[in-house]
Design a protein around this motif. Sequence first.
Motif, PDB file in Angstrom:
ATOM      1  N   ALA A  66       0.835  -1.203   0.000  1.00 54.03           N
ATOM      2  CA  ALA A  66       0.000   0.000   0.000  1.00 54.03           C
ATOM      3  C   ALA A  66       0.872   1.255   0.000  1.00 54.03           C
ATOM      4  O   ALA A  66       0.576   2.233  -0.701  1.00 54.03           O
ATOM      5  N   GLU A  69       2.264   1.679  -3.517  1.00 55.99           N
ATOM      6  CA  GLU A  69       1.258   2.181  -4.455  1.00 55.99           C
ATOM      7  C   GLU A  69       0.986   3.661  -4.217  1.00 55.99           C
ATOM      8  O   GLU A  69       0.838   4.440  -5.167  1.00 55.99           O
ATOM      9  N   ALA A  70       0.910   4.059  -2.936  1.00 53.86           N
ATOM     10  CA  ALA A  70       0.666   5.468  -2.615  1.00 53.86           C
ATOM     11  C   ALA A  70       1.829   6.338  -3.073  1.00 53.86           C
ATOM     12  O   ALA A  70       1.627   7.432  -3.615  1.00 53.86           O
ATOM     13  N   ALA A  73       1.753   6.691  -6.852  1.00 50.88           N
ATOM     14  CA  ALA A  73       0.716   7.631  -7.263  1.00 50.88           C
ATOM     15  C   ALA A  73       1.158   9.069  -7.004  1.00 50.88           C
ATOM     16  O   ALA A  73       0.934   9.969  -7.823  1.00 50.88           O
ATOM     17  N   SER A  74       1.808   9.294  -5.850  1.00 54.19           N
ATOM     18  CA  SER A  74       2.305  10.627  -5.521  1.00 54.19           C
ATOM     19  C   SER A  74       3.383  11.058  -6.508  1.00 54.19           C
ATOM     20  O   SER A  74       3.403  12.217  -6.954  1.00 54.19           O
ATOM     21  N   ARG A 208     -10.142   2.863   1.346  1.00 55.61           N
ATOM     22  CA  ARG A 208      -8.827   3.035   1.957  1.00 55.61           C
ATOM     23  C   ARG A 208      -8.736   4.404   2.604  1.00 55.61           C
ATOM     24  O   ARG A 208      -9.613   5.252   2.426  1.00 55.61           O
ATOM     25  N   ASN A 211      -4.328   8.469   2.233  1.00 53.44           N
ATOM     26  CA  ASN A 211      -2.956   8.276   1.756  1.00 53.44           C
ATOM     27  C   ASN A 211      -2.751   6.921   1.088  1.00 53.44           C
ATOM     28  O   ASN A 211      -1.627   6.548   0.756  1.00 53.44           O
ATOM     29  N   GLY A 212      -3.831   6.164   0.900  1.00 54.94           N
ATOM     30  CA  GLY A 212      -3.738   4.885   0.218  1.00 54.94           C
ATOM     31  C   GLY A 212      -3.537   3.686   1.130  1.00 54.94           C
ATOM     32  O   GLY A 212      -3.582   2.542   0.670  1.00 54.94           O
ATOM     33  N   SER A 213      -3.320   3.903   2.418  1.00 49.58           N
ATOM     34  CA  SER A 213      -3.113   2.792   3.346  1.00 49.58           C
ATOM     35  C   SER A 213      -4.457   2.168   3.729  1.00 49.58           C
ATOM     36  O   SER A 213      -5.524   2.747   3.519  1.00 49.58           O
ATOM     37  N   TRP A 214      -4.374   0.967   4.329  1.00 49.17           N
ATOM     38  CA  TRP A 214      -5.588   0.284   4.753  1.00 49.17           C
ATOM     39  C   TRP A 214      -5.972   0.713   6.169  1.00 49.17           C
ATOM     40  O   TRP A 214      -5.136   0.680   7.064  1.00 49.17           O
ATOM     41  N   ARG A 302      -7.004  -4.853  -4.372  1.00 52.26           N
ATOM     42  CA  ARG A 302      -8.233  -4.050  -4.356  1.00 52.26           C
ATOM     43  C   ARG A 302      -9.051  -4.307  -3.089  1.00 52.26           C
ATOM     44  O   ARG A 302      -9.745  -3.412  -2.606  1.00 52.26           O
TER      45      ARG A 302
END
Length: 347
Positions: A66, A69-70, A73-74, A208, A211-214, A302
Amino acid sequence: MTPTVRRTRRRAAHLALLLAAVFTVVSGLSPAAPAFAEPNEGSSKTLAQLRENLEVAAKGYLEAQAALEASQASQKALNAELLAAEADTERLRSFVAQYAAEAYKTGKIGMVSLMINGTEPGSLLSKASAMDRMTQRDEARMNDYRARKQEVTAKKAAIEIQLKLQQDAFKEIEKRKKAADQALRAVDGRSSSGYINPNSPLAKPAPRNANGSWPSEGCSIKDPTTSGCITPRTLWAMNQAKANGFKRYVSCHRSGGGGEHPKGRACDFASATGGFTNYSASGGDRTYGNNLASFFIKNASRLGVMYVIWYCKIWINGAWKTYDSAGSNCGDNPAGDHTNHVHLSML
């Protein structure tokens, strides 16, 4: 003379054999074993430790994934902003060059240097009276140019930070993969091929953090399959499976035992149409299990899937491994070997 009761018993036995034969001819199958409410996946000190180790390894892997991926994306957004800032800087550079040439001819090159490299807007305004040929538009352009130069520098530094974060995430992912491998080696968990269907449908992503974390979740929602509770993310995954055609019997929360079931973070999906059966899936039932396992694997990032167990194999941290939890030949213990159901564990 043969007693009447014995003749009656013989007739009943013949009738039972006839019914069994008819069932076999009609269905093409042997009589099915009874279905159970939930599978007994087994419990032992070794198995409990294995599940704990796998949870730690898989959780760390998903968190690192995660973060990766964040960061990616940043970085993508920063790259787009950098390109825009560089384009603006290049556009303004031509104006600066023209003005510098004019200033050189009139002896104002020192002032232009101050305008380009100055850091305080007030210092620019204080020199305005000495720049008799500089219009307000020119002054704004100079300020814009200087700001864009600073922005380009800041964007490049931010991108470098994101690249460092990605390197750290990659290292953590590899570390967690090795941890899972080490845990599985204790139960002869060798690398294995598995069930991957590239045509599996895509699930709708689970919610999520910004910041994209779970998000951290507890067992807070009524489990629709039992009298217990599950996490919101587990419910989301189960509903996504149903929405994509996987509608056979499911059981999630379990009050006893180890693993994620008591935490509301695991579900067992029966492969047979009638529920959990004490025999290994075959034919269409095994295809159903293969496709369901593939669905969860394809949508792992996902949905927040930690691992999937199916037919003596476990998919964890991006790879299939053998999974001999029952200590027998594959299929000798359908529940423990997971040959009659697909097990899903969630982050």
